[in-house]
Enzyme design. Sequence first.
Site, PDB file in Angstrom:
ATOM      1  N   ARG A  18       0.858  -1.188   0.000  1.00 34.41           N
ATOM      2  CA  ARG A  18       0.000   0.000   0.000  1.00 34.41           C
ATOM      3  C   ARG A  18       0.888   1.230   0.000  1.00 34.41           C
ATOM      4  O   ARG A  18       1.632   1.460   0.956  1.00 34.41           O
ATOM      5  CB  ARG A  18      -0.861   0.035   1.281  1.00 34.41           C
ATOM      6  CG  ARG A  18      -1.715  -1.200   1.501  1.00 34.41           C
ATOM      7  CD  ARG A  18      -3.106  -1.035   0.936  1.00 34.41           C
ATOM      8  NE  ARG A  18      -3.786  -2.329   0.850  1.00 34.41           N
ATOM      9  CZ  ARG A  18      -4.568  -2.841   1.815  1.00 34.41           C
ATOM     10  NH1 ARG A  18      -4.781  -2.143   2.915  1.00 34.41           N
ATOM     11  NH2 ARG A  18      -5.141  -4.010   1.660  1.00 34.41           N
ATOM     12  N   GLU A  52       0.399   4.179   0.713  1.00 38.68           N
ATOM     13  CA  GLU A  52      -0.276   5.287   1.412  1.00 38.68           C
ATOM     14  C   GLU A  52       0.738   6.191   2.094  1.00 38.68           C
ATOM     15  O   GLU A  52       1.640   5.727   2.769  1.00 38.68           O
ATOM     16  CB  GLU A  52      -1.247   4.707   2.449  1.00 38.68           C
ATOM     17  CG  GLU A  52      -2.382   3.950   1.794  1.00 38.68           C
ATOM     18  CD  GLU A  52      -3.226   3.186   2.814  1.00 38.68           C
ATOM     19  OE1 GLU A  52      -2.698   2.847   3.886  1.00 38.68           O
ATOM     20  OE2 GLU A  52      -4.405   2.941   2.504  1.00 38.68           O
ATOM     21  N   ARG A  91      -1.297   3.108  12.733  1.00 36.97           N
ATOM     22  CA  ARG A  91      -2.212   2.168  12.070  1.00 36.97           C
ATOM     23  C   ARG A  91      -1.765   1.782  10.661  1.00 36.97           C
ATOM     24  O   ARG A  91      -2.408   0.970  10.014  1.00 36.97           O
ATOM     25  CB  ARG A  91      -3.626   2.766  12.010  1.00 36.97           C
ATOM     26  CG  ARG A  91      -4.335   2.857  13.372  1.00 36.97           C
ATOM     27  CD  ARG A  91      -5.666   3.589  13.282  1.00 36.97           C
ATOM     28  NE  ARG A  91      -5.463   4.998  12.982  1.00 36.97           N
ATOM     29  CZ  ARG A  91      -5.827   5.604  11.860  1.00 36.97           C
ATOM     30  NH1 ARG A  91      -6.425   4.930  10.911  1.00 36.97           N
ATOM     31  NH2 ARG A  91      -5.587   6.897  11.681  1.00 36.97           N
ATOM     32  N   HIS A  92      -0.686   2.374  10.166  1.00 37.40           N
ATOM     33  CA  HIS A  92      -0.316   2.161   8.766  1.00 37.40           C
ATOM     34  C   HIS A  92       0.977   1.371   8.589  1.00 37.40           C
ATOM     35  O   HIS A  92       1.964   1.616   9.272  1.00 37.40           O
ATOM     36  CB  HIS A  92      -0.145   3.504   8.054  1.00 37.40           C
ATOM     37  CG  HIS A  92      -1.453   4.166   7.750  1.00 37.40           C
ATOM     38  ND1 HIS A  92      -2.058   5.024   8.627  1.00 37.40           N
ATOM     39  CD2 HIS A  92      -2.267   4.082   6.674  1.00 37.40           C
ATOM     40  CE1 HIS A  92      -3.195   5.458   8.100  1.00 37.40           C
ATOM     41  NE2 HIS A  92      -3.348   4.895   6.912  1.00 37.40           N
ATOM     42  N   GLU A 137     -11.729  -2.713  12.812  1.00 37.96           N
ATOM     43  CA  GLU A 137     -12.135  -3.669  11.798  1.00 37.96           C
ATOM     44  C   GLU A 137     -10.918  -4.515  11.478  1.00 37.96           C
ATOM     45  O   GLU A 137      -9.854  -3.981  11.162  1.00 37.96           O
ATOM     46  CB  GLU A 137     -12.609  -2.864  10.566  1.00 37.96           C
ATOM     47  CG  GLU A 137     -12.849  -3.691   9.331  1.00 37.96           C
ATOM     48  CD  GLU A 137     -11.789  -3.435   8.274  1.00 37.96           C
ATOM     49  OE1 GLU A 137     -11.551  -2.272   7.916  1.00 37.96           O
ATOM     50  OE2 GLU A 137     -11.168  -4.432   7.830  1.00 37.96           O
ATOM     51  N   SER A 139     -12.709  -7.573   6.297  1.00 34.26           N
ATOM     52  CA  SER A 139     -13.708  -6.966   5.447  1.00 34.26           C
ATOM     53  C   SER A 139     -14.114  -8.043   4.454  1.00 34.26           C
ATOM     54  O   SER A 139     -13.269  -8.778   3.950  1.00 34.26           O
ATOM     55  CB  SER A 139     -13.078  -5.769   4.743  1.00 34.26           C
ATOM     56  OG  SER A 139     -14.067  -4.918   4.258  1.00 34.26           O
TER      57      SER A 139
END
Lengths: 453, 453
Positions: free
Chosen positions: A215, A217, A223-224, A364, A367
């Site tokens: 990712r 991001e 959280r990343h 979460e 998913s």
Amino acid sequence: MKGRTLIAELHESIDKEVTVGAVVDVRRDHGKLVFLDLRDRTGVVQAVALPNHAEALAVAQELRPEYVVRVEAKVNKRPERMVKADQPNGDIELEILSVTILARASELPFDKDTALNIDTNFDYRPLTLRRDRERAIFAVQAEIVHAYREYLRGEGFSEFQAPKIVGDDAEGGAEVFRFEYFNDRMASLATSPQLYKQILVGVYERVFSTGTMFRAERHSTSRHLNELTMLDLEMGFIDDHRDVMAAMEGLMRYLNTHLQKTSAREFALMEATLPLVPEGQFPTMTLKEAQELIKKETGADKVGAPDLDPEDERWLCSYANEHLQSDYVFVTHYPTSKRPFYTMDDPEVPGMTKSFDLLFRGVEIVSGSQRIHDHDALVQKMESKGLDPAKFSFYLQAFKYGIPPHGGTGLGLERLTQKMLGLENVKEASLFPRDMNRIDLLLAKDTAHTSDL
Amino acid sequence: MKGRTLIAELHESIDKEVTVGAVVDVRRDHGKLVFLDLRDRTGVVQAVALPNHAEALAVAQELRPEYVVRVEAKVNKRPERMVKADQPNGDIELEILSVTILARASELPFDKDTALNIDTNFDYRPLTLRRDRERAIFAVQAEIVHAYREYLRGEGFSEFQAPKIVGDDAEGGAEVFRFEYFNDRMASLATSPQLYKQILVGVYERVFSTGTMFRAERHSTSRHLNELTMLDLEMGFIDDHRDVMAAMEGLMRYLNTHLQKTSAREFALMEATLPLVPEGQFPTMTLKEAQELIKKETGADKVGAPDLDPEDERWLCSYANEHLQSDYVFVTHYPTSKRPFYTMDDPEVPGMTKSFDLLFRGVEIVSGSQRIHDHDALVQKMESKGLDPAKFSFYLQAFKYGIPPHGGTGLGLERLTQKMLGLENVKEASLFPRDMNRIDLLLAKDTAHTSDL
């Protein structure tokens, strides 16, 4: 190492001579005696070098933490008053007969069990991973992955190796790393095995994969991660998303039992507790029901919002823990606008999808959804989301040539590990975390770090 | 699917009504009857639609290969003269009561079991993977991976997730894909988890990993993949490389037993045979001994060459198969010049390393060695190979702070699968092969392919 006895097996050799291959955890000098805590992959044991073995004692005096040694020793039962019943091998002691140094270690930059700030922890990862805490984290992580596979194999799932290099026409959504492949053609690093696992439903019906995803991001938070491990599954011949939820629930129950069996020591060391699992089904509510519950209980009116805020997820989880005897909560029926193109709409709840999140301890972790399996409906949905079906022609073959109704989930391994063990930062659940600022060493500062050499 | 009976379980329901979820393999019309071969993940069965169920018959007449259906049917025992004893479920037949179409399929571009050229096979991968042949290949591949993990767990190895994004200072050697990470910093895609697994020997002693690795080699041959799956291991407290060879030998024996148990049907379908494994130890010779044997037996004098040519590897393997009752041959002691910097030299054989290859059916499938574990010796070796130790400062921490004597191996999953099953091209052993010219579809031609939509 020929004739090596593992530390966990020393009890079978009381009063006998053994060869131990180990790392020095601690050295303690007591006058003319030297005590060593020795560790190998199976445990720790105390050893003592006595003056009557002068040569061994001389070597022992030279040892420091992290020295690697081969020790010839006699296994002695400790006298009753010296037994430490609360410690592993607290009832035995090695009487050292000789020591060979297999590898030396420089003086450590910090005490091994000191609390460290996270950047120091990562700067010295080859060393800090040797601490009890880190060894426990990744032992538990390995058991999670093992249980995931074992459960799914038992349920008739086939494992597959998902490609990581994908075309430059990725789904969109998450930001992707792009690179030059060959002959000026660009490629991307996969953000998910989604399209491939759906293709494979047409082959094996039920498939799973565990592997790295990427990712790009631009966030540097607790959280990343820019590189993470995804546990993915996809299953065919479902009636709707609830079949997928049932599979996840079965998995989480299995995981609980497995961790209880394999990882009690690690949970104790981390002062973590196994998840609270309800006797009946996991609590399940629609997004709308969740929002109404939050409104009723807290006054915060977010009914109709397209998603839950992080604070809502935290609240729901603590509500479920307190009132529903569960650390797990399913929330279903997220709006079409918030879910990827392949998600199936629920004709009975206009604007909403047959989707779900599984919340666990405030976040979460999974998913999932039923997917669209009709070729034309899928093409139409792509178009309505502004995607070009021509770019998905390879994937669409699976639908053109018939695919069973199916659904699946993705589960982030690092986040699950984090929440299982109560870690503050998801990066602590990655052996070698990659983020905006770091690949092993800090990117901006690696000249400085080479001086550690 | 509620109430679904899997095809492998139909025998338990003879004379009963069942619900089957399946894909149409073949439809055969016989006058007023329609016969269907139905398949699910567990097997195939013949079904028949009869005129007395007119509605079901009408739907059955509409079906084509790859249609996905739910069938309500009665399980009948076939009359004696109709039994096909050599076919799975050859003694039963489903009498169709009703059929629901769950997904339609376009007409197939070719007969499913036609021999295809490899490019057509890959162009239509979502479809061609559904063929018996391809399903067998990847079922065996999944069992290889499973056996690898199961064996190593039993031997005290811990699994780890290896990073794929690595710094721009990769080992050199194999060509690497580079990409822009963040803030103008470049990163690379890992060609091996080598440095990380060594670091982890300091943590868990014995580790393994299964995962994707990347090679930016500009070759498009039947031996090259640009993305592949590596099965890696590394183990501490070894005496020398022979301990690692013993682990590999144990693994290969375990794999044989496992495949015999799980994959006999797939081997039969592929007309492949399980490896020939000797009763005693695997044949082992040094590179020099191998070259001398080749010279003596064939007259080809390559004694002193730094490596075996592909034709030498093929010759050695067929020699071992014929004369030594083994499809496996270890060749040890490759020269320092041909092995990576971390390989330990053998002081007893000047210029040669404590390294080995495991040859299998004509090719090298495993490469391994004892590694250098002394910090200063490692730095010196880097320098002698023209590498800059400053760029390895993170990795070198593992050695600075003491690491046991250790060694390990890397095993390419696709190549092993290829050789196990006798596939001509290694790409056939990759679900979604990536090569210079292809990521799913041919890179140069993907506009043309979008017309398949």
